[in-house]
Design an enzyme around this catalytic site. Structure first.
Site, PDB file in Angstrom:
ATOM      1  N   HIS A 258      66.429  41.525  17.814  1.00 39.25           N
ATOM      2  CA  HIS A 258      66.497  41.113  16.408  1.00 39.25           C
ATOM      3  C   HIS A 258      67.879  41.349  15.819  1.00 39.25           C
ATOM      4  O   HIS A 258      68.245  40.681  14.844  1.00 39.25           O
ATOM      5  CB  HIS A 258      65.437  41.853  15.591  1.00 39.25           C
ATOM      6  CG  HIS A 258      65.593  43.340  15.568  1.00 39.25           C
ATOM      7  ND1 HIS A 258      65.374  44.117  16.676  1.00 39.25           N
ATOM      8  CD2 HIS A 258      65.965  44.193  14.577  1.00 39.25           C
ATOM      9  CE1 HIS A 258      65.580  45.394  16.364  1.00 39.25           C
ATOM     10  NE2 HIS A 258      65.947  45.470  15.107  1.00 39.25           N
ATOM     11  N   TRP A 259      68.665  42.256  16.372  1.00 35.47           N
ATOM     12  CA  TRP A 259      70.013  42.474  15.834  1.00 35.47           C
ATOM     13  C   TRP A 259      70.858  41.203  15.942  1.00 35.47           C
ATOM     14  O   TRP A 259      71.361  40.723  14.922  1.00 35.47           O
ATOM     15  CB  TRP A 259      70.673  43.651  16.563  1.00 35.47           C
ATOM     16  CG  TRP A 259      70.281  44.997  16.032  1.00 35.47           C
ATOM     17  CD1 TRP A 259      69.023  45.468  15.851  1.00 35.47           C
ATOM     18  CD2 TRP A 259      71.165  46.037  15.614  1.00 35.47           C
ATOM     19  NE1 TRP A 259      69.064  46.744  15.355  1.00 35.47           N
ATOM     20  CE2 TRP A 259      70.362  47.128  15.212  1.00 35.47           C
ATOM     21  CE3 TRP A 259      72.548  46.169  15.567  1.00 35.47           C
ATOM     22  CZ2 TRP A 259      70.916  48.327  14.745  1.00 35.47           C
ATOM     23  CZ3 TRP A 259      73.093  47.366  15.111  1.00 35.47           C
ATOM     24  CH2 TRP A 259      72.287  48.422  14.693  1.00 35.47           C
TER      25      TRP A 259
ATOM     26  N   HIS B 294      58.741  53.944  16.227  1.00 34.55           N
ATOM     27  CA  HIS B 294      59.856  53.813  15.287  1.00 34.55           C
ATOM     28  C   HIS B 294      59.531  54.352  13.901  1.00 34.55           C
ATOM     29  O   HIS B 294      60.402  54.883  13.220  1.00 34.55           O
ATOM     30  CB  HIS B 294      60.239  52.332  15.196  1.00 34.55           C
ATOM     31  CG  HIS B 294      61.361  52.030  14.253  1.00 34.55           C
ATOM     32  ND1 HIS B 294      62.593  52.637  14.328  1.00 34.55           N
ATOM     33  CD2 HIS B 294      61.429  51.159  13.199  1.00 34.55           C
ATOM     34  CE1 HIS B 294      63.386  52.155  13.382  1.00 34.55           C
ATOM     35  NE2 HIS B 294      62.699  51.266  12.673  1.00 34.55           N
TER      36      HIS B 294
ATOM     37  N   ASP C 218      65.728  53.819   9.468  1.00 34.58           N
ATOM     38  CA  ASP C 218      66.153  52.494   9.909  1.00 34.58           C
ATOM     39  C   ASP C 218      67.362  52.030   9.085  1.00 34.58           C
ATOM     40  O   ASP C 218      68.367  52.725   9.040  1.00 34.58           O
ATOM     41  CB  ASP C 218      64.953  51.540   9.829  1.00 34.58           C
ATOM     42  CG  ASP C 218      65.204  50.184  10.460  1.00 34.58           C
ATOM     43  OD1 ASP C 218      65.076  50.069  11.689  1.00 34.58           O
ATOM     44  OD2 ASP C 218      65.523  49.245   9.713  1.00 34.58           O
TER      45      ASP C 218
END
Length: 295
Positions: free
Chosen positions: A149-150, A274, A104
């Site tokens: 969320h970005w 993820h 991530d």
């Protein structure tokens, strides 16, 4: 977690970096992602330590590392600056050249190090990401819903910090569960969840993480574009792994994307969402050992 490891705070490039240290062998730097800490590596760290000298830091703004003041350009939280932190840590530990694996946000630091300091990186692994520029440029409606969320975390202070502060642990747990293949927290050890919740409950750490994403929307994107325009590519041998149920794997093959950014890259999917290390520790460990076996 991390039986047999020591803990140390080491000066970075303008930040104090908390590290877990363990093992013996060639140096291997392990970088965590959002919204975690270095504790994410616990499921495989002790077995990796049988082969490598591990350095497992908390990135600036996260966990037990310091939270530097941001600046108008977000340079303080750029992946270039975070990479400089890591280079300083490895210098302090006597590691001139080293391998690095990141998940991530930590993977974004790792590939930025591969571009900025190729003379230092022997091998490079990225878990469940594609480059920053690729994410922003592919963000049509369906993609934006997956990675909301970005743009949310990148909004100017104090909007996201204030909204998350209403219930930070709910936000943390909801976010993490939503990114797993099972849509639950069952893959995470209680000790790890407790560590994430402890730090995410602190306003300064929510602020630090938002600054990380503000950098992603500005300086990190710009640096990617500059490297791409100049034809610079990652020269270290590289492994790209992604979750078959994760966000990067839902679009163009991440391996095909990385082939535009690196000269020597292999990889493929792992049955997970993820969080590959927590959701599929045995498969992820096997892939890392196979790739790093020639370090």
């Amino acid at each position: 977690m991390f039986n047999g490891f020591s803990e140390r705070v080491i000066p970075g490039d303008g930040a104090e970096i908390f590290c877990r240290l363990g093992g013996d062998g060639p140096p291997l730097l392990l970088l965590h992602g959002y919204p975690e800490t270095g504790a994410m590596w616990a499921p495989i760290a002790e077995r990796l330590a049988e082969r490598f000298s591990l350095v497992v830091p908390d990135l600036r703004g996260y966990g037990r590392s310091s939270v530097p003041v941001n600046d108008a350009e977000n340079a303080a939280y750029s992946k270039r600056r975070m990479g400089a932190d890591m280079a300083a840590v490895m210098d302090a530990l006597g590691h001139e050249r080293f391998a690095v694996a990141g998940h991530d946000r930590g993977a974004r630091v790792a590939y930025r190090m591969g571009l900025d300091m190729p003379e230092r990186i022997t091998r490079l692994v990225v878990l469940d990401i594609v480059p920053v520029a690729e994410v922003w440029e592919a963000m049509e409606a369906a993609e934006a819903m997956k990675v909301y969320h970005w743009p949310f975390l990148a909004q100017p202070h104090p909007l996201p910090e204030t909204l998350i502060a209403a219930d930070p642990v709910f936000y943390l747990k909801h976010t993490m569960a939503s990114w797993t293949g099972a849509k639950s927290l069952q893959a995470f050890a209680p000790e790890a969840i407790a560590e994430y919740a402890e730090h995410f409950s602190r306003p300064e750490h929510v602020h630090g993480a938002c600054n990380d994403y503000r950098a992603g929307a500005t300086i990190d994107w710009r640096l990617d574009c500059e490297d791409r325009a100049a034809g610079r590519k990652i020269s270290a041998p590289m492994l790209a792994l992604w979750g078959s149920d994760g966000i990067p794997g839902s679009g163009e093959s991440p391996l095909d994307v990385w082939k535009r950014w690196a000269v020597d890259v292999t990889g493929g999917p792992i049955a997970a969402g993820h969080f590959l290390v927590e959701e599929a520790p045995e498969e992820t460990l096997a892939a890392l050992l196979a790739f790093f076996g020639e370090v």
